[in-house]
Design a protein around this motif. Sequence first.
Motif, PDB file in Angstrom:
ATOM      1  N   TYR A   1       0.837  -1.194   0.000  1.00 19.97           N
ATOM      2  CA  TYR A   1       0.000   0.000   0.000  1.00 19.97           C
ATOM      3  C   TYR A   1       0.877   1.251   0.000  1.00 19.97           C
ATOM      4  O   TYR A   1       2.021   1.228   0.476  1.00 19.97           O
ATOM      5  CB  TYR A   1      -0.904   0.028   1.239  1.00 19.97           C
ATOM      6  N   LEU A   2       0.299   2.350  -0.506  1.00 19.23           N
ATOM      7  CA  LEU A   2       1.034   3.599  -0.626  1.00 19.23           C
ATOM      8  C   LEU A   2       0.499   4.656   0.327  1.00 19.23           C
ATOM      9  O   LEU A   2      -0.696   4.725   0.614  1.00 19.23           O
ATOM     10  CB  LEU A   2       0.946   4.145  -2.057  1.00 19.23           C
ATOM     11  N   GLY A   3       1.422   5.517   0.797  1.00 13.21           N
ATOM     12  CA  GLY A   3       1.047   6.617   1.666  1.00 13.21           C
ATOM     13  C   GLY A   3       1.806   7.881   1.330  1.00 13.21           C
ATOM     14  O   GLY A   3       2.774   7.871   0.564  1.00 13.21           O
ATOM     15  N   LEU A   4       1.354   8.985   1.907  1.00 18.16           N
ATOM     16  CA  LEU A   4       1.999  10.291   1.758  1.00 18.16           C
ATOM     17  C   LEU A   4       2.176  10.886   3.150  1.00 18.16           C
ATOM     18  O   LEU A   4       1.464  10.519   4.092  1.00 18.16           O
ATOM     19  CB  LEU A   4       1.137  11.229   0.911  1.00 18.16           C
ATOM     20  N   SER A   5       3.097  11.828   3.263  1.00 26.08           N
ATOM     21  CA  SER A   5       3.330  12.476   4.548  1.00 26.08           C
ATOM     22  C   SER A   5       3.372  13.987   4.382  1.00 26.08           C
ATOM     23  O   SER A   5       4.018  14.493   3.452  1.00 26.08           O
ATOM     24  CB  SER A   5       4.648  11.977   5.169  1.00 26.08           C
ATOM     25  N   GLU A   6       2.694  14.684   5.282  1.00 23.17           N
ATOM     26  CA  GLU A   6       2.718  16.150   5.353  1.00 23.17           C
ATOM     27  C   GLU A   6       2.312  16.812   4.033  1.00 23.17           C
ATOM     28  O   GLU A   6       3.007  17.683   3.508  1.00 23.17           O
ATOM     29  CB  GLU A   6       4.117  16.640   5.783  1.00 23.17           C
ATOM     30  N   VAL A   7       1.169  16.401   3.510  1.00 27.35           N
ATOM     31  CA  VAL A   7       0.674  16.952   2.250  1.00 27.35           C
ATOM     32  C   VAL A   7      -0.673  17.647   2.471  1.00 27.35           C
ATOM     33  O   VAL A   7      -1.298  17.497   3.515  1.00 27.35           O
ATOM     34  CB  VAL A   7       0.525  15.852   1.180  1.00 27.35           C
ATOM     35  N   ASN A   8      -1.109  18.380   1.464  1.00 29.92           N
ATOM     36  CA  ASN A   8      -2.412  19.041   1.549  1.00 29.92           C
ATOM     37  C   ASN A   8      -3.471  18.236   0.781  1.00 29.92           C
ATOM     38  O   ASN A   8      -3.168  17.231   0.135  1.00 29.92           O
ATOM     39  CB  ASN A   8      -2.333  20.488   1.051  1.00 29.92           C
TER      40      ASN A   8
END
Length: 330
Positions: A152-159
Amino acid sequence: MRQSQLGDLTVSSLGLGCMGMSQSYGVRPDESESIATLHAAIDAGCTFIDTADVYGDGENEEIVGRALAGRRDQVVLATKFGFRTTKSESTVVPTVVDGSPEYARAALDASLQRLGVDHVDLWYLHRRDPQVPIEDTVGAMASMVEAGKVRYLGLSEVNGDTVRAAHAVHPITAVQSEWSLWTRDPETVVLPALRELGIGFVPFSPLGRGFLTGQLTSPDDFPEDDMRRGLPRFQGENFQKNLDLVAQVRTLAAAKGVTPSQLALAWLLAQGNDVAPIPGTKRRSYLTENLGAIDVVLTPDELAGLDAAFPPDAVAGQRYTDGGMNLVGK
């Protein structure tokens, strides 16, 4: 252990952040105690393990890998990429964000080698690279899912806009950002977008980098090489103003018969089943205390009291220096 749902990924409702096992909070950690803490977490059902390639310039992933030897199938393993580091004689500093497809693929292979695994369950982009379209970065990350190296994919500190653009390329399972009683920005900035899209939220620093434990009394409590000395919230008048806020949490915790840490974590856990905080610790004693938050049930009046004690924007000072703030919310 309760379970939380991050998109299609089920995780323990409390995870374990491993950064402090290698860097940032002063005093060289004891690797044997760090590994014992990881083992104790898994034994207690706290199986959502979070690391990153930049923590200790790869050393953290190596420690986690050693701890997980023979236990890989018992955990949901998350790591991150995106920072390139610069080394000096005394430190390793993340100085450049690189979201290029080429770097993404190379970074993952290096992480897998350090962790000693053939795949990770959740792979985050640590910070968005403003020079690379998010569609290109996530496209490269998606190719690693197709290759079987990532689940699975994730993002950090994004809007929210970045989340939507990324999610259109490949489903995003989780977004990781700082969220706690003293950092409530996500509630208006990104959380509504995540819930619209069915994406989970992973709060890091859910104890305000230790401030919400109620154990800090002065900036002098920090070792010379502790990163918190350089953060605006821990400096000068900001420190005292924030200490006054924490005093209210200590009072509410005492009335509840729990520790301030447990109260702060219980507040986050009450925000929804799509939330899985990852308090960091490198000691078994603090792990045990944190896990006690699972059994703390807050009434509507108690939640309202905490909201009143820590309203949005009540905390004095930025989370990071100006340079660090330039990399968040992109």
